[in-house]
Enzyme design. Sequence first.
Site, PDB file in Angstrom:
ATOM      1  N   ASP A 143     -57.165 -57.536  32.235  1.00 13.46           N
ATOM      2  CA  ASP A 143     -57.427 -57.504  33.675  1.00 13.46           C
ATOM      3  C   ASP A 143     -56.635 -56.327  34.242  1.00 13.46           C
ATOM      4  OD1 ASP A 143     -57.284 -59.867  36.453  1.00 13.46           O
ATOM      5  OD2 ASP A 143     -57.385 -57.673  36.380  1.00 13.46           O
ATOM      6  N   LYS A 199     -59.615 -52.729  42.973  1.00  9.78           N
ATOM      7  CA  LYS A 199     -58.630 -51.966  43.760  1.00  9.78           C
ATOM      8  C   LYS A 199     -58.864 -50.448  43.730  1.00  9.78           C
ATOM      9  CE  LYS A 199     -55.324 -55.740  43.284  1.00  9.78           C
ATOM     10  NZ  LYS A 199     -55.158 -56.371  44.610  1.00  9.78           N
ATOM     11  N   TYR A 241     -52.740 -63.636  37.707  1.00  9.93           N
ATOM     12  CA  TYR A 241     -53.808 -63.943  38.670  1.00  9.93           C
ATOM     13  C   TYR A 241     -55.009 -63.071  38.346  1.00  9.93           C
ATOM     14  CZ  TYR A 241     -56.101 -64.392  43.272  1.00  9.93           C
ATOM     15  OH  TYR A 241     -56.998 -64.621  44.288  1.00  9.93           O
TER      16      TYR A 241
HETATM   17  P1  KE4 Z   1     -59.861 -59.362  44.459  1.00 11.52           P
HETATM   18  O1  KE4 Z   1     -60.923 -60.433  44.303  1.00 11.52           O
HETATM   19  O2  KE4 Z   1     -58.775 -59.759  45.439  1.00 11.52           O
HETATM   20  O3  KE4 Z   1     -60.446 -57.995  44.723  1.00 11.52           O
HETATM   21  O4  KE4 Z   1     -59.154 -59.212  43.031  1.00 11.52           O
HETATM   22  C1  KE4 Z   1     -58.615 -60.334  42.385  1.00 11.52           C
HETATM   23  C2  KE4 Z   1     -57.545 -59.884  41.410  1.00 11.52           C
HETATM   24  C3  KE4 Z   1     -57.852 -59.871  40.061  1.00 11.52           C
HETATM   25  N1  KE4 Z   1     -56.934 -59.460  39.146  1.00 11.52           N
HETATM   26  C4  KE4 Z   1     -55.700 -59.052  39.528  1.00 11.52           C
HETATM   27  C5  KE4 Z   1     -54.711 -58.603  38.484  1.00 11.52           C
HETATM   28  C6  KE4 Z   1     -55.334 -59.047  40.901  1.00 11.52           C
HETATM   29  O5  KE4 Z   1     -54.086 -58.659  41.261  1.00 11.52           O
HETATM   30  C7  KE4 Z   1     -56.277 -59.469  41.865  1.00 11.52           C
HETATM   31  C8  KE4 Z   1     -55.951 -59.537  43.342  1.00 11.52           C
HETATM   32  N2  KE4 Z   1     -54.606 -59.206  43.697  1.00 11.52           N
HETATM   33  C9  KE4 Z   1     -54.109 -59.849  44.891  1.00 11.52           C
HETATM   34  C10 KE4 Z   1     -52.651 -59.413  45.101  1.00 11.52           C
HETATM   35  N3  KE4 Z   1     -51.878 -59.257  43.932  1.00 11.52           N
HETATM   36  C11 KE4 Z   1     -54.951 -59.566  46.072  1.00 11.52           C
HETATM   37  C12 KE4 Z   1     -54.306 -59.867  47.399  1.00 11.52           C
HETATM   38  C13 KE4 Z   1     -54.896 -61.102  48.055  1.00 11.52           C
HETATM   39  O6  KE4 Z   1     -55.290 -62.053  47.354  1.00 11.52           O
HETATM   40  O7  KE4 Z   1     -54.952 -61.084  49.312  1.00 11.52           O
END
Ligand code: KE4
Length: 428
Positions: A237, A265, A142
Amino acid sequence: MDSSVDMFERAQRVIPGGVNSPVRACDSVGGKPVFFREGRGSRLVDVDGREYVDVMGSWGPLILGHAHPDVVSAVCDAARGGTSFGACTAAEVELAELITSRFSSVEKVRLVSSGTEAAMSALRLARGATGRDEVVKFAGCYHGHADSFLIQAGSGALTLGVPSSPGVPADLAKLTHLARFNDLDNVRKIFEEAGASIAALIVEPVAGNMGVVPPAEGFLAGLREICDEHAALLIFDEVITGFRVSAGGAQERYEVVPDLTVMGKVVGGGLPVGGFGGPAKLMDQVAPEGPVYQAGTLSGNPLATAAGLATLRALGEEGIYETLERSGAALAAGLEAAIASAGVTARVQRVGSMMTLFFNESPVASLDSLDGVRTDLYARFYQGMLEAGVTLPPSQYEAFFVSTAHSEEDIGKISAAAETVLSSLAGV
Ligand code: KE4
């Protein structure tokens, strides 16, 4: 204050699904979401005043735990001076300097406000720099919810069973090739067929969105080789792994250097910060230095950069990653002992202070290893642990996060609760 049940009813009337991010709705683990009012250290307190040991860790940013005093005071001090100017500040330069000092592959970084924004901007830069349109991603990984990545995506998309979302134009989706994580032959085949049109391959160097799946020996180095052979850019990523699995992220831990790094994060310490970075020769193609457009009202704002600076400075303390490694190993050992004692079919996969307890027979090396995963057991495990005062991520396809705030006592509590709950699942 209303109870969680009442709050969720109110929320559903004015927010889609009652949540601002789908996985929080707890659809895959049943029940209704708990509403929290406070976090401190390793603990979360819900609106009914109940305290939990938290291993969800806000999905990764809180490597120092909730409301770390250095972060809180830095944010309060910054707020008193104004939260955003839409103009240049010293703090964003200091944060960029800290980032480039930790990631040797990153000579310049553009700060943004989320991991999604960072990943989509990195892809645009790769497309602009190579003049190519296609991208390779891995099923189960993701990279946020930008259209090009919502193809067999992990995390919430996987949890809710909509890994390829409606609303993504077919003409765009066809530019995304799907590969199998930990399978270099599969990646080679894709590049042999389409290599000349592929701008970049993007990968979570340690997958965290189909649960924690470490890279197989040689996998990341193989991706580096294949990208070089086809003059495609390798994008790591590191939104989860950055500053988490080592001070310099997975690229430092596994000694493989990407062309571009995506961050989020931890870099914001719980406030909205993302970033994408790499060698100056690439990054200088980003506006206004170069033609690849990217912008953001709140990018690098004083409040978020204050939290990021306080967090990264605290992570510069001698021995902190050894502590995180020890705590991660202790929790994994506690969970494995609980699995053995309960006699259930489950396994723990861990890198540093991130891990997943899979209700899966075989080792999880890629998304298809999870075809038979018992998400029903994970749901019962989640509910049982919640009942026992431990908050897990409400999805089998996520990671548990240990912070510097988790004590031996916390880890003992989590392990003991796991043994009790897992024992109740034996034979199910
Ligand atoms: P954000 O747009 O949520 O800040 O980041 C996206 C993203 C990009 N790359 C990786 C490897 C990520 O894990 C994420 C976001 N992670 C999820 C949970 N694994 C966020 C939680 C959610 O979507 O509520």
